[in-house]
Design an enzyme around this catalytic site. Structure first.
Site, short mmCIF file in Angstrom:
data_model
loop_
_atom_site.label_atom_id
_atom_site.label_comp_id
_atom_site.label_asym_id
_atom_site.label_seq_id
_atom_site.Cartn_x
_atom_site.Cartn_y
_atom_site.Cartn_z
N ASN A 1 49.82 42.28 38.45
CA ASN A 1 48.43 41.95 38.03
C ASN A 1 48.16 41.91 36.47
O ASN A 1 49.20 42.43 35.80
CB ASN A 1 47.36 43.06 38.40
CG ASN A 1 45.98 42.93 38.15
OD1 ASN A 1 45.68 41.69 38.26
ND2 ASN A 1 45.23 43.77 37.85
N HIS B 1 45.01 42.32 33.32
CA HIS B 1 44.15 42.94 33.43
C HIS B 1 43.58 42.96 31.81
O HIS B 1 44.57 43.10 30.93
CB HIS B 1 44.18 44.52 33.83
CG HIS B 1 42.88 45.04 33.85
ND1 HIS B 1 41.70 44.75 34.47
CD2 HIS B 1 42.26 46.08 32.86
CE1 HIS B 1 40.69 45.66 34.23
NE2 HIS B 1 40.99 46.18 33.13
N SER C 1 46.85 43.99 29.52
CA SER C 1 47.95 44.59 30.35
C SER C 1 48.68 43.79 31.29
O SER C 1 47.87 43.34 32.44
CB SER C 1 47.82 45.90 30.60
OG SER C 1 47.13 46.81 29.49
N ASP D 1 43.38 49.04 39.00
CA ASP D 1 44.08 48.66 37.78
C ASP D 1 44.88 49.77 37.11
O ASP D 1 44.78 50.11 35.84
CB ASP D 1 42.77 48.12 36.70
CG ASP D 1 41.95 46.97 36.96
OD1 ASP D 1 42.66 45.98 37.52
OD2 ASP D 1 40.73 47.24 36.85
C1 GRF Z 1 41.35 37.30 33.28
O1 GRF Z 1 40.88 37.88 32.16
C2 GRF Z 1 42.08 38.17 34.04
O2 GRF Z 1 42.91 39.18 33.18
C3 GRF Z 1 41.03 38.89 34.76
O3 GRF Z 1 40.18 37.75 35.30
C4 GRF Z 1 40.23 36.89 34.11
C5 GRF Z 1 40.92 35.62 35.01
O4 GRF Z 1 41.10 34.54 34.23
N1 GRF Z 1 41.62 39.60 35.89
P1 GRF Z 1 41.62 33.12 34.92
O5 GRF Z 1 40.81 32.99 36.37
O6 GRF Z 1 43.11 33.32 34.75
O7 GRF Z 1 41.23 32.12 33.92
#
Ligand code: GRF
Length: 221
Positions: free
Chosen positions: A111, A113, A140, A149
């Protein structure tokens, strides 16, 4: 583990800019991987168009059509399992996954985050960094364990918080770095440098005790 082309299934809910960064890294031969399919829980996710443009198969599994989390997660597993991906890549996937799903993919679920975990789990991370007057914020990439997370972190990108920042300007600078560290982490797996057995992260055959740091376009231990 030897070098190999790794196969990925990418789960999204929204714009899919991280998905795009992975697609671009593959195209530019910076990432030795193949995306087997992209799954979205939102029919309107912009990432579905990005996948289609890159000729990647897509699935929509609308969580609202399922009576509970377990049944929804089983529908995901039913799509993912026959593809036998090396990694299941959560890229802006905005659903909490059941313990059953996480256990099923325990050593191959990753993932990204938008915070320097363990700080600011969940939503609204950019505003929290501003409200707390943090000098540094970031993102991260981590393997996923049961708690939201959390799980062993591979790379963290640091982004300075500017006096002039609002949550949108900060989010977009963090996102730029996300687009670098996610493909970078995936390539470490493809190179056989990074392994995870569900408990222990190893980099170059040595336990990785603290995350790698991506700062000023450089990676350090
Ligand atoms: C990113 O900031 C990701 O870390 C978070 O949601 C956002 C998604 O962005 N979980 P995208 O859909 O990849 O543009």
């Amino acid at each position: 583990m030897a070098k190999k082309k790794i196969s990925l299934v990418v789960l999204i809910s929204g714009g899919g800019s991280n998905l795009q960064a992975i697609i671009d890294a593959i195209k530019n031969q910076q990432l030795d991987a193949e995306i087997k399919t992209v799954i979205s829980n939102q029919v309107t996710a912009g990432g579905l168009d990005r996948a289609a443009l890159a000729d990647i198969e897509t699935h929509v599994v609308d969580h609202k059509q399922f009576p509970d989390r377990q049944t929804f997660d089983r529908a995901l597993v039913n799509i993912i399992d026959p593809l036998r991906p090396d990694l299941v890549v959560l890229a802006g996937f905005m659903r909490i996954l059941s313990d059953g799903f996480i256990d099923h993919f325990h050593d191959r679920l990753v993932n990204i985050h938008p915070s320097l975990l363990p700080k600011y789990k969940g939503l609204n991370t950019h505003q929290m960094a501003i409200d707390n007057h943090d000098a540094v914020h970031g993102a991260s990439v981590h393997y996923v364990s049961h708690e939201l997370d959390s799980g062993p972190i591979v790379i963290q990108a640091e982004v300075p918080v500017l006096d002039s920042d609002d949550k949108n300007s900060l989010a977009s600078r963090v996102l730029e770095q996300e687009h670098k560290i996610y493909p970078m982490m995936l390539q470490m797996v493809a190179d056989g440098r990074l392994t995870f057995d569900g408990e222990q992260l190893n980099l170059d055959n040595k336990p990785l005790h603290k995350p790698l740091l991506w700062k000023n376009n450089k990676l350090s231990t």
